[in-house]
Enzyme design. Structure first.
Site, short mmCIF file in Angstrom:
data_model
loop_
_atom_site.label_atom_id
_atom_site.label_comp_id
_atom_site.label_asym_id
_atom_site.label_seq_id
_atom_site.Cartn_x
_atom_site.Cartn_y
_atom_site.Cartn_z
N GLU A 90 0.82 -1.22 0.00
CA GLU A 90 0.00 0.00 0.00
C GLU A 90 0.85 1.27 0.00
O GLU A 90 1.69 1.44 0.88
CB GLU A 90 -0.93 0.01 1.22
CG GLU A 90 -1.87 1.20 1.26
CD GLU A 90 -2.80 1.15 2.46
OE1 GLU A 90 -3.30 2.23 2.85
OE2 GLU A 90 -3.03 0.07 3.02
N LYS A 270 -6.74 -0.17 12.38
CA LYS A 270 -6.22 -0.66 11.11
C LYS A 270 -5.00 0.15 10.69
O LYS A 270 -4.02 -0.39 10.17
CB LYS A 270 -7.32 -0.57 10.04
CG LYS A 270 -6.96 -1.25 8.71
CD LYS A 270 -6.29 -0.32 7.73
CE LYS A 270 -6.00 -1.03 6.41
NZ LYS A 270 -5.26 -0.16 5.46
N ASP A 286 4.68 -14.05 12.74
CA ASP A 286 3.31 -14.46 12.41
C ASP A 286 2.36 -13.29 12.62
O ASP A 286 1.81 -13.09 13.70
CB ASP A 286 2.91 -15.65 13.31
CG ASP A 286 1.57 -16.26 12.91
OD1 ASP A 286 0.85 -15.63 12.12
OD2 ASP A 286 1.24 -17.35 13.40
N HIS A 385 -2.16 10.54 0.70
CA HIS A 385 -2.35 9.17 0.23
C HIS A 385 -2.49 9.13 -1.29
O HIS A 385 -1.86 8.33 -1.97
CB HIS A 385 -3.59 8.56 0.88
CG HIS A 385 -3.83 7.13 0.49
ND1 HIS A 385 -3.08 6.09 1.00
CD2 HIS A 385 -4.72 6.58 -0.36
CE1 HIS A 385 -3.51 4.96 0.49
NE2 HIS A 385 -4.50 5.22 -0.35
#
Length: 432
Positions: A90, A270, A286, A385
């Site tokens: 991203e 997030k 992990d 962004h």
């Protein structure tokens, strides 16, 4: 240290690697022509995952799936400067982390304790209090079995630490669960702990006359909590003192709102995990286990809340940020020990201990969160962004590498960031 990385984003991959090499943080060079005789210097090919190794890691292997690896700069954690490896597809994640780190300064992080937890679950228990009493009264014997089953870990200073029990009421009756906390040293410890559980379970079955439903570790790492804290002078948030105060106030408000609305808290967290997951993937940890545990921890009060908190300290005129989350990470074992890129990533981080790695990762989450909230309460998230998204748009519509920069430039000038506009610009550039 920050001056070294000024304009880092403008440099080529080779120039970035050269900077890391000169700092002594990486032995990777794209140009090995001037390094004849230096065995420690490697090429990029030397740290790629070999097909033969990959074939042993998973089932039905066919080929490697590649993701970009970048470096977030400007981090200082517990007075130590870091360039942090991040694997992410991203745009803007690494830029935001780097910018956030530059703004927040020296982050103080601490791993409070590092133990993983396993469960031995007994179903259909008619007298749960009696069963708990039986297990608790035999704790020393069970601990002895647990230590014998993890002798090598015990020799390294780790192994089982505590045994306790708890009853849960379900639709089918009562469950009695025996918990074992376990210090895995520098490893994740999943296999070692599961071995312990499977050795202890038969004795619990004999003592209680109840057959266990299952014996398995938990990814809810409440005994592996990390905290990170930063203190930002409010005056540093903007050249205009009044605007700086307003930004600090709005960041604190945004933080407060993430504690009361799960819809906002989900996106808030997030953003934090954008940075955390990227470092976990780079270092071979992990990330799925961490994600599961982190989101469970965010819900521990019964309401899903933001993992970080930002408040104004009026006595020092600082914006104070704090994050607290479970991070059961490792620096040896599993994928980490066989994946050469993960090994390089840990080298870049100065071969941290498992505790130090968790502290770095929590700090990345805090810096990432600061950058996101600051953008949201000032110019909005889209400005930065979408500017970085322009490059991806150019590639999506078929621009070759010689055309990308011009397409990006025209997209930014237009203020429209979508594939239709990118195709139009590319067609005009090609004279079609």
């Amino acid at each position: 240290m920050n001056q070294i990385f000024n304009g880092f984003y403008k440099k080529t991959p080779q120039e970035r690697l050269e900077i890391l090499h000169k700092l002594g943080w990486s032995n990777i060079r794209l140009d090995l022509s001037d390094e004849t005789g230096l065995e420690e210097v490697q090429s990029i090919d030397d740290i790629q995952l070999p097909n033969l190794v990959a074939d042993q890691m998973i089932e039905n292997y066919v080929f490697n799936y590649q993701l970009p690896l970048g470096v977030a700069v400007n981090f200082i954690v517990n007075d130590i400067p870091y360039s942090v490896p991040m694997v992410v597809e991203e745009p803007s994640v690494i830029a935001a982390a780097s910018n956030g780190a530059k703004k927040v300064g020296n982050i103080k992080a601490k791993m409070l304790k590092r133990e993983t937890i396993g469960q031995i679950i007994l179903p259909n228990v008619e007298k749960p209090m009696l069963i708990q009493e039986i297990i608790n009264s035999n704790e020393q014997e069970l601990m002895k079995i647990a230590k014998a089953a993890s002798e090598n870990m015990v020799k390294r200073g780790g192994g089982p630490r505590k045994i306790w029990t708890q009853t849960f009421e379900g639709d089918s009756g009562a469950f009695v669960t025996t918990y074992i906390s376990f210090d895995p040293c520098e490893a994740m410890g999943a296999n070692a702990l599961n071995t312990v559980l499977e050795n202890v379970a038969p004795r619990i079955a004999t003592l209680t006359e109840h057959e266990p439903l299952m014996s398995i570790l938990s990814n809810y790492a409440t005994e592996a909590i990390v905290t990170a804290r930063c203190e930002i002078p409010i005056i540093s948030l903007d050249k205009d003192a009044m605007l700086a105060e307003e930004i600090a106030h709005n960041i604190a408000l945004a933080s407060e709102y993430a504690q009361i609305d799960p819809y906002r808290a989900t996106t808030h967290n997030k953003g934090i995990m954008n940075g955390i997951d990227a470092v976990l993937i780079a270092t071979g940890n992990d990330w799925r286990a961490v994600e599961a545990g982190v989101h469970a921890y965010a819900s521990r009060s019964g309401v899903y809340r933001g993992l970080s908190k930002w408040k104004i300290d009026h006595s020092t005129n600082e914006l104070v940020g704090e994050i607290e989350l479970p991070l059961q990470l490792a620096t040896v074992g599993g994928t980490i020990s066989v994946h050469p890129t993960a090994q390089w990533a840990l080298d870049l981080l100065h071969q941290p201990t498992a505790n130090e790695l968790a502290e770095i990762v929590a700090s990345v989450g805090l810096a990432q969160n600061f950058a996101a909230i600051r953008a949201l309460v000032t110019e909005g998230i889209q400005k930065g962004h979408m500017a970085l998204q322009a490059r991806s748009l150019a590639l999506q519509v078929g621009a070759d590498l010689t055309e990308v920069d011009e397409v990006v430039k025209k997209l930014r000038e237009s203020g429209i960031m979508n594939s239709t506009k990118a195709k139009e610009i590319l067609s005009l550039l090609r004279g079609k």
